[in-house]
Write an enzyme that holds these catalytic residues in place. Structure first.
Site, PDB file in Angstrom:
ATOM      1  N   GLY A 259       0.775  -1.231   0.000  1.00 26.82           N
ATOM      2  CA  GLY A 259       0.000   0.000   0.000  1.00 26.82           C
ATOM      3  C   GLY A 259       0.804   1.276   0.000  1.00 26.82           C
ATOM      4  O   GLY A 259       0.498   2.191   0.764  1.00 26.82           O
TER       5      GLY A 259
ATOM      6  N   ARG B 146       1.044   6.236  -1.945  1.00 24.09           N
ATOM      7  CA  ARG B 146       0.996   7.637  -1.490  1.00 24.09           C
ATOM      8  C   ARG B 146       1.259   7.674   0.012  1.00 24.09           C
ATOM      9  O   ARG B 146       1.452   6.643   0.648  1.00 24.09           O
ATOM     10  CB  ARG B 146      -0.380   8.247  -1.792  1.00 24.09           C
ATOM     11  CG  ARG B 146      -1.520   7.542  -1.050  1.00 24.09           C
ATOM     12  CD  ARG B 146      -2.892   7.980  -1.502  1.00 24.09           C
ATOM     13  NE  ARG B 146      -3.152   7.526  -2.855  1.00 24.09           N
ATOM     14  CZ  ARG B 146      -3.612   6.307  -3.155  1.00 24.09           C
ATOM     15  NH1 ARG B 146      -3.852   5.438  -2.200  1.00 24.09           N
ATOM     16  NH2 ARG B 146      -3.818   5.958  -4.401  1.00 24.09           N
TER      17      ARG B 146
ATOM     18  N   ILE C  72       2.119   7.830   3.887  1.00 28.95           N
ATOM     19  CA  ILE C  72       3.142   7.310   4.787  1.00 28.95           C
ATOM     20  C   ILE C  72       3.955   6.204   4.122  1.00 28.95           C
ATOM     21  O   ILE C  72       5.188   6.177   4.217  1.00 28.95           O
ATOM     22  CB  ILE C  72       2.490   6.804   6.090  1.00 28.95           C
ATOM     23  CG1 ILE C  72       1.915   7.986   6.883  1.00 28.95           C
ATOM     24  CG2 ILE C  72       3.497   6.018   6.933  1.00 28.95           C
ATOM     25  CD1 ILE C  72       0.938   7.587   7.974  1.00 28.95           C
ATOM     26  N   GLY C  73       3.288   5.291   3.446  1.00 29.37           N
ATOM     27  CA  GLY C  73       3.996   4.197   2.792  1.00 29.37           C
ATOM     28  C   GLY C  73       4.994   4.694   1.760  1.00 29.37           C
ATOM     29  O   GLY C  73       6.138   4.215   1.700  1.00 29.37           O
TER      30      GLY C  73
ATOM     31  N   LYS D 167      -3.117  -1.572  -4.777  1.00 27.94           N
ATOM     32  CA  LYS D 167      -4.257  -1.794  -5.669  1.00 27.94           C
ATOM     33  C   LYS D 167      -4.437  -0.693  -6.699  1.00 27.94           C
ATOM     34  O   LYS D 167      -5.083  -0.893  -7.722  1.00 27.94           O
ATOM     35  CB  LYS D 167      -5.545  -1.903  -4.834  1.00 27.94           C
ATOM     36  CG  LYS D 167      -5.683  -3.205  -4.063  1.00 27.94           C
ATOM     37  CD  LYS D 167      -7.012  -3.253  -3.315  1.00 27.94           C
ATOM     38  CE  LYS D 167      -8.181  -3.298  -4.301  1.00 27.94           C
ATOM     39  NZ  LYS D 167      -9.488  -3.366  -3.590  1.00 27.94           N
TER      40      LYS D 167
ATOM     41  N   ASP E 240      -3.617  -7.342  -4.378  1.00 29.09           N
ATOM     42  CA  ASP E 240      -4.501  -7.185  -3.226  1.00 29.09           C
ATOM     43  C   ASP E 240      -3.936  -7.982  -2.058  1.00 29.09           C
ATOM     44  O   ASP E 240      -3.782  -9.207  -2.155  1.00 29.09           O
ATOM     45  CB  ASP E 240      -5.899  -7.691  -3.593  1.00 29.09           C
ATOM     46  CG  ASP E 240      -6.943  -7.413  -2.528  1.00 29.09           C
ATOM     47  OD1 ASP E 240      -6.568  -7.134  -1.374  1.00 29.09           O
ATOM     48  OD2 ASP E 240      -8.150  -7.492  -2.844  1.00 29.09           O
TER      49      ASP E 240
ATOM     50  N   TYR F   1     -12.721  -0.408  13.625  1.00 30.11           N
ATOM     51  CA  TYR F   1     -11.367   0.063  13.318  1.00 30.11           C
ATOM     52  C   TYR F   1     -10.397  -0.365  14.413  1.00 30.11           C
ATOM     53  O   TYR F   1      -9.262  -0.772  14.129  1.00 30.11           O
ATOM     54  CB  TYR F   1     -11.366   1.582  13.152  1.00 30.11           C
ATOM     55  CG  TYR F   1     -10.050   2.151  12.663  1.00 30.11           C
ATOM     56  CD1 TYR F   1      -9.528   1.789  11.422  1.00 30.11           C
ATOM     57  CD2 TYR F   1      -9.332   3.055  13.444  1.00 30.11           C
ATOM     58  CE1 TYR F   1      -8.327   2.313  10.978  1.00 30.11           C
ATOM     59  CE2 TYR F   1      -8.128   3.590  13.003  1.00 30.11           C
ATOM     60  CZ  TYR F   1      -7.630   3.213  11.767  1.00 30.11           C
ATOM     61  OH  TYR F   1      -6.421   3.733  11.320  1.00 30.11           O
TER      62      TYR F   1
ATOM     63  N   LYS G 184      -6.993  -2.574  13.708  1.00 29.65           N
ATOM     64  CA  LYS G 184      -5.643  -2.081  14.017  1.00 29.65           C
ATOM     65  C   LYS G 184      -4.995  -2.888  15.144  1.00 29.65           C
ATOM     66  O   LYS G 184      -3.799  -3.197  15.086  1.00 29.65           O
ATOM     67  CB  LYS G 184      -5.679  -0.597  14.371  1.00 29.65           C
ATOM     68  CG  LYS G 184      -6.134   0.322  13.250  1.00 29.65           C
ATOM     69  CD  LYS G 184      -5.351   0.143  11.944  1.00 29.65           C
ATOM     70  CE  LYS G 184      -3.937   0.650  11.985  1.00 29.65           C
ATOM     71  NZ  LYS G 184      -3.303   0.690  10.645  1.00 29.65           N
TER      72      LYS G 184
END
Length: 282
Positions: free
Chosen positions: A12, A15, A17-18, A37, A69, A162, A166
């Protein structure tokens, strides 16, 4: 230490942080395989796996963009095989892919619940599992999962869906640390103390006002870089916070990461304060 010649597999990273982590590692001359993806531009999200690869190469690394994916183990296995075929092995594995919905149990439908838990928990497990055989025997191998410390105080047990997703990432990472301790592969989690300027913050958490209370993604990438240079056999099984890692690494002025000067920083979920204990900088 330098990460020159090392290979990182990251999920991922189109864009945010990654991508920031990928570019930071690439600047040393590392190889970056990114599984994401986004093959075509999205109306609300900047970047694709291909534009990210271009930025990585401009930063000084070799990039291998892969569309796939993380929820599909066959897709993940194929991506890892492609990475090993091109670069020979894997030294660093980063579980970055994540989906967010901050609704309550009455608001989040099962489709969104499955999406978050699929990407966060299943994806972290699948990516780590596929990378591990190719990390054994490498010099200083690290798995880094972008998830929070597990806080069991009542205020941190929501939003339910969420939180479950996490926390599931964190439990996976900590379990991996114990299972791989004897083979010397580190597994840690990393989370920011404040909001970080990403599309999720812009689109879901308050637009420009929220972005002004955020730190730049480099607060994450610089901390990740510091972790990758720690001795894997000793530095493992920890739930780390970006700012604390940076302070321990000698970064005494963390205001350099603020998006706005003298910002009233927004504290992230599962964290109490924007700065670590003992921090005396601006």
């Amino acid at each position: 230490m330098t990460l020159s010649g090392k290979t990182m597999f990251i999920s991922g990273a189109s864009r945010g942080i990654g991508l920031a982590i990928a570019k930071k590692v690439a600047a040393d001359g590392a190889n970056i395989a990114l599984l994401a993806k986004t093959a075509e531009p999205h109306p609300k999200l900047d970047g694709t796996v291909y534009t990210a690869a271009k930025e990585i190469e401009e930063a000084g690394g070799q990039a291998l963009p892969i569309v796939g994916d993380v929820r599909d183990p066959d897709s993940v296995a194929a991506a890892v095989a492609q990475t090993v075929e091109q670069f020979g092995a894997i030294d660093l594995c980063v579980n970055n892919a994540s989906a967010i919905n901050l609704g309550s149990i009455e608001e989040v439908p099962m489709k969104r619940f499955d999406l978050m838990n699929g990407i966060q928990i299943r994806g972290t497990y699948a990516v780590s599992q596929a990378c591990i055989p190719h990390m054994k025997g490498r010099e200083n191998p690290h798995i880094l999962t972008l998830s929070p410390p597990i806080r069991m105080e009542s205020e941190w047990l929501k939003p339910t869906a969420y939180m479950m997703a996490k926390y599931g990432m964190t439990l996976c990472a900590l379990g991996i640390a114990e299972e791989l301790r004897d083979v010397g592969i580190a597994s840690n989690t990393l989370w920011p103390r404040t909001l970080v300027a990403t599309a999720a913050v812009q689109n879901l958490l308050g637009g420009d006002e929220a972005m002004a209370k955020a730190r730049r993604p480099e607060v994450y990438s610089d901390a990740a870089y510091a972790i990758f240079n720690k001795p894997a056999r000793e530095y493992t099984g920890q739930s780390l916070l970006c700012e604390d890692v940076l302070l321990d690494s000698g970064v005494t002025d963390q205001s350099v990461y603020n998006c706005a000067p003298n910002a009233d920083l927004g504290v992230d979920l599962w964290v109490d304060t924007p700065n670590p204990p003992g921090y005396t900088g601006p």
